[in-house]
Design a protein around this motif. Structure first.
Motif, PDB file in Angstrom:
ATOM      1  N   ASP A  84      43.280  48.819  43.845  1.00 56.39           N
ATOM      2  CA  ASP A  84      42.557  47.689  43.256  1.00 56.39           C
ATOM      3  C   ASP A  84      42.382  47.880  41.746  1.00 56.39           C
ATOM      4  O   ASP A  84      42.409  48.997  41.232  1.00 56.39           O
ATOM      5  N   GLU A  85      42.208  46.758  41.083  1.00 53.80           N
ATOM      6  CA  GLU A  85      41.794  46.697  39.680  1.00 53.80           C
ATOM      7  C   GLU A  85      42.580  47.645  38.766  1.00 53.80           C
ATOM      8  O   GLU A  85      42.001  48.469  38.061  1.00 53.80           O
ATOM      9  N   TRP A 110      44.262  47.527  48.963  1.00 57.95           N
ATOM     10  CA  TRP A 110      43.512  46.345  48.509  1.00 57.95           C
ATOM     11  C   TRP A 110      44.522  45.268  48.123  1.00 57.95           C
ATOM     12  O   TRP A 110      45.657  45.572  47.729  1.00 57.95           O
ATOM     13  N   TRP A 168      39.971  41.174  49.423  1.00 58.53           N
ATOM     14  CA  TRP A 168      38.578  41.147  48.983  1.00 58.53           C
ATOM     15  C   TRP A 168      38.281  40.057  47.980  1.00 58.53           C
ATOM     16  O   TRP A 168      37.222  39.482  47.966  1.00 58.53           O
ATOM     17  N   TYR A 193      30.395  41.491  50.956  1.00 56.72           N
ATOM     18  CA  TYR A 193      30.071  42.593  50.047  1.00 56.72           C
ATOM     19  C   TYR A 193      28.562  42.849  50.129  1.00 56.72           C
ATOM     20  O   TYR A 193      27.759  42.014  49.710  1.00 56.72           O
ATOM     21  N   TRP A 210      29.463  49.106  48.431  1.00 59.34           N
ATOM     22  CA  TRP A 210      29.628  49.900  47.218  1.00 59.34           C
ATOM     23  C   TRP A 210      28.250  50.363  46.773  1.00 59.34           C
ATOM     24  O   TRP A 210      27.255  49.674  47.013  1.00 59.34           O
TER      25      TRP A 210
END
Ligand code: ACM
Length: 630
Positions: free
Chosen positions: A325-326, A375, A392, A417, A466
Motif C-alpha cells: 500500500d501507499e 493491498w 481498502w 476501519y 490501525w
C-alpha cells in the motif's frame, strides 16, 4: 447397547427433521429469538420457552481426539459455571459433540445445535464447525449469572455467509504484548471471526524476530518514544519504546489461534512502509540511504526471501500478506539501481518497479504453496492468479480486481476501519480521522460491490484496527468493541437476517459477556425515539455530532431513551448544558412551541466507571404544510 445414540437420535428429531417431534417433547411455545441475544445471529434458529437445566454433574461425549480437544473448552466453560463435566467416549451423556462429514450443506464451518429438555448435541462436519457450535452454545448462558444454568431449548442449523471473516491488528504503531494479542484473538474467535491479519512491520517498528537479520529487532523494534510520529527507529541509549515477538512467541500465538480456529495472516509490508527495516539495514534503500522504500537490488531480494521464508515456516496458514500500500513510486526516480533495472527491462514508468516487487514475492510464496495477499494499491495484472487482493480505499477496485481473476477481501475504509472516530470527535478519544459509526459498519454489504457473475470471487470482509492513536490495551478494546460484533454479523449472518435494530437489542447479552470476560468496550450513548400525538415526523441523523434532528407537526409527544447495556443508566438534561441531572426512568413528555427547538442531551452511565459520550436530540416544530406552500 449405547444409550447415547438414543439421546442423539431424539435430539435430532427434535432438531427439526420432523417438526411435530419438538412439540411432542413439550416445548411447543416458541421464544423470541432476539431475546437470546446471539451475535452473530444464526442462519436458521428456532427457540422455545422451555428450558434445559443443566445438572451440577454431567458427561460430555466426544469420541475422536479433535472432538475431545473441543470438549475440553466446554469442560472449562462449564467448570467456571460450577458444573463438573466429565469427557467420555461413549455411554450415557447429557452433551454430545460429534464430527462426521455427512452434511454437505454445513461445509467445514457450519454446525447443528439442538438443546432439548434432556441435553444438548452439537454436530459438524469438521473441527471449526464444532468450535462455532460451541460458541453459540455458550452464548445461551447468561454471563452475568454464573449460577443460572438453565438455557432455552433451541434448534439451530448454521453456517457462515463468508469464508474470510477477518480482523486486522496493527502491532507496529503501538506494540501489544502477547497476552493482549491472545485476548484479541479470544474475543475475535468467540464471535466467529477466523482470520487475524497481523501487521508486523512498518515505518515505526519491526515486530518479528528474524535470526539472520538481528538488527531488525535490535534497532528496528525500538523508537525514541511512544509516539508513532516521533521518527523512525534508531540506535539509542536511554529510554525508548517498542518491542517484538520472538519466534518462540510467534509459535505460541499461532498455536493459540489455531486451537480457536483463527488463522494468522502475517503482514510484512513491502516495498513502502519499510522505514524500520531501513533504519536497521540502510542498504535496503539502495545507494541513497534513508526513506521508507526498498531498493530492488539483489541484496534486498536476498533479505526478503529470508524474511518471507521465515514467515512460511512460522505461520502454517495458506495466506501471507505482502502489503504494497501507499507506495510513493516517485521516490525511486533517482535511485541508480532502479534506473538500471528499468533500462534492462525496457520499463517506462516507475509503477512497474512496484509491480516487480509484488510479482516476485507473490511468486516466491506461490512456489511454497502459499497465497500472497496484497493491498489493492498493487496493480494486479502481473500477479499470480493465486494472489488475493484486500480492497481498502475504493469500492471500484473490488470489481476490477475480481475481473482480473483474483479473490478479493473487502476492507472499506469508511465502514470497516476501526481506527476512525466512532462518534463526535469532541468527545471521543483522539483518532486518525474519519467517522465510522456502529450503524455504518453494520450496514456494510461487501457482496453489493460485485456483480452476480463475480460473487464467487468475494472471500469476505475484514475490519482494520490501525493503532497510530491506540496506545493501550484498554483503548484497543474500546476501538474494537462493539464494532467487531457488527463485523462478525455482516460476515456470518445471511443478509436477509441482518437488521440493525435486532442487532442492537441482541448486543445487550454481549455487553454482559464482554464485562464478565474483562473486555473494555465503547459504552453506547442513548438512542432517542419520539412519538407525537399525530401528524408528520421526519428524522435526520447527524452521526458526526451524535445527534438526531426531528421535525414534527405534533405539538406534544413523548421521547423515549434507550441504551442496550444491562444495568446501565441514562441521565439527561433539557437545559442544553452538560450536567446530566435527570435520571431517565420513563418517557419524557414534551410540548413544543413554534420557533423554539428543544434539545435533549443524554449519556449512558455504566457503573462503576464507564460513561458514554453524549447524544443529542433536537426536536422542532415543522412549518405547517399550508404555509410552506404559499
Ligand atoms: C492502508 O490503510 N494503508 C492499507
Amino acid at each position: 447397547m449405547r444409550p447415547s445414540h438414543g439421546i442423539i437420535a431424539c435430539l435430532w428429531l427434535a432438531a427439526g427433521l420432523a417438526p411435530g417431534i419438538a412439540r411432542a417433547a413439550g416445548n411447543a411455545d416458541s421464544f423470541p429469538v432476539n431475546k437470546l441475544g446471539l451475535v452473530p445471529q444464526p442462519r436458521h434458529i428456532r427457540a422455545y420457552a422451555a428450558k434445559w437445566s443443566l445438572p451440577p454433574r454431567l458427561r460430555i461425549a466426544a469420541a475422536g481426539a479433535a472432538d475431545r480437544r473441543m470438549a475440553r473448552f466446554l469442560e472449562r466453560f462449564l467448570n467456571k459455571r460450577g458444573i463438573q463435566a466429565k469427557i467420555v467416549a461413549t455411554g450415557r451423556v447429557q452433551i454430545t459433540l460429534a464430527t462426521h462429514a455427512d452434511n454437505p450443506q454445513l461445509g467445514r464451518q457450519g454446525y447443528r445445535l439442538a438443546v432439548t429438555s434432556r441435553g444438548a448435541a452439537i454436530t459438524a462436519n469438521a473441527g471449526p464447525g464444532l468450535f462455532y457450535g460451541l460458541q453459540t452454545f455458550e452464548e445461551l448462558f447468561n454471563p452475568a449469572l454464573p449460577a443460572d444454568n438453565a438455557i432455552h431449548q433451541v434448534v439451530i442449523t448454521d453456517w457462515p455467509r463468508y469464508r474470510w471473516r477477518g480482523i486486522m491488528l496493527d502491532s507496529v504503531r503501538h506494540f501489544f504484548p502477547l497476552p493482549v494479542v491472545e485476548k484479541f484473538i479470544r474475543v475475535a474467535a468467540h464471535y466467529k471471526l477466523n482470520r487475524l491479519h497481523w501487521h508486523l512491520s512498518d515505518n515505526q517498528g519491526w515486530r518479528i524476530q528474524i535470526p539472520q537479520y538481528p538488527l531488525l529487532t535490535k534497532i528496528g523494534a525500538w523508537r525514541p518514544n511512544s509516539s508513532p510520529f516521533c521518527g523512525p527507529p534508531a540506535p539509542a541509549h536511554g529510554p525508548r519504546y517498542g518491542g517484538y515477538y520472538t519466534q518462540a512467541q510467534i509459535r505460541e500465538i499461532v498455536a493459540y489461534a489455531q486451537q480457536r480456529c483463527v488463522t494468522i495472516v502475517p503482514e510484512i509490508d513491502i516495498p513502502g512502509h519499510c522505514g524500520a527495516a531501513i533504519a536497521a539495514y540502510p542498504w535496503l534503500s539502495g545507494p541513497r540511504k534513508g526513506g521508507s522504500l526498498l531498493s530492488p537490488g539483489p541484496q534486498t531480494f536476498r533479505f526478503l526471501k529470508t524474511v518471507f521464508g521465515d514467515l512460511v515456516s512460522l505461520f502454517p496458514g495458506k495466506f501471507i500478506h505482502i502489503g504494497g500500500d501507499e507506495v510513493n513510486v516517485q521516490a525511486w526516480a533517482h535511485n541508480p539501481v532502479v534506473q538500471k533495472l528499468m533500462r534492462q527491462r525496457h520499463w517506462t514508468n516507475l509503477q512497474q518497479v512496484h509491480d516487480y516487487f509484488a510479482r516476485k514475492m507473490a511468486r516466491f510464496l506461490a512456489a511454497r504453496g502459499r497465497r500472497a495477499v496484497v493491498w489493492n494499491d498493487v496493480p494486479v495484472q502481473g500477479l499470480p492468479a493465486s494472489a488475493v487482493v484486500e480492497c481498502w480505499n475504493s469500492s471500484r477496485v473490488v470489481k476490477h480486481d475480481a475481473r482480473w481473476g483474483h479473490d478479493v477481501i473487502v476492507a472499506q475504509t469508511g465502514k470497516l476501519y476501526f481506527d476512525h472516530y466512532q462518534g463526535d470527535p469532541r468527545y471521543e478519544p483522539p483518532a486518525i480521522g474519519g467517522l465510522t459509526t456502529l450503524r455504518e459498519t453494520y450496514n456494510c454489504n461487501p457482496s453489493s460491490l460485485l456483480p452476480p457473475a463475480l460473487k464467487n470471487r468475494l472471500f469476505g470482509a475484514e475490519g482494520c484496527l490501525w493503532t497510530e492513536y491506540v496506545f493501550s490495551a484498554h483503548h484497543l478494546f474500546y476501538m474494537l468493541l462493539p464494532h467487531a460484533l457488527a463485523l462478525a454479523e455482516i460476515c456470518w449472518t445471511p443478509l436477509q437476517e441482518q437488521r440493525y435494530s435486532s442487532f442492537v437489542q441482541r448486543t445487550a447479552r454481549q455487553y454482559l459477556w464482554l464485562r464478565a470476560n474483562g473486555y473494555n468496550f465503547r459504552t453506547p450513548p442513548p438512542a432517542f425515539r419520539f412519538s407525537g400525538a399525530g401528524g408528520r415526523t421526519t428524522v435526520t441523523r447527524h452521526p458526526s455530532h451524535n445527534s438526531i434532528h426531528i421535525h414534527t407537526t405534533s405539538l406534544t409527544g413523548w421521547v423515549r431513551l434507550t441504551q442496550p447495556v444491562p444495568g446501565a443508566m441514562i441521565f439527561y438534561t433539557l437545559n442544553g448544558g452538560y450536567i446530566y441531572s435527570d435520571f431517565y426512568s420513563s418517557p419524557i413528555r414534551v410540548t413544543l412551541a413554534p420557533g423554539k427547538p428543544l434539545l435533549i442531551r443524554a449519556v449512558t452511565i455504566d457503573p462503576p466507571d464507564r460513561t458514554s459520550v453524549p447524544s443529542n436530540l433536537v426536536l422542532q416544530l415543522a412549518a405547517a404544510p399550508a404555509r410552506a406552500a404559499k
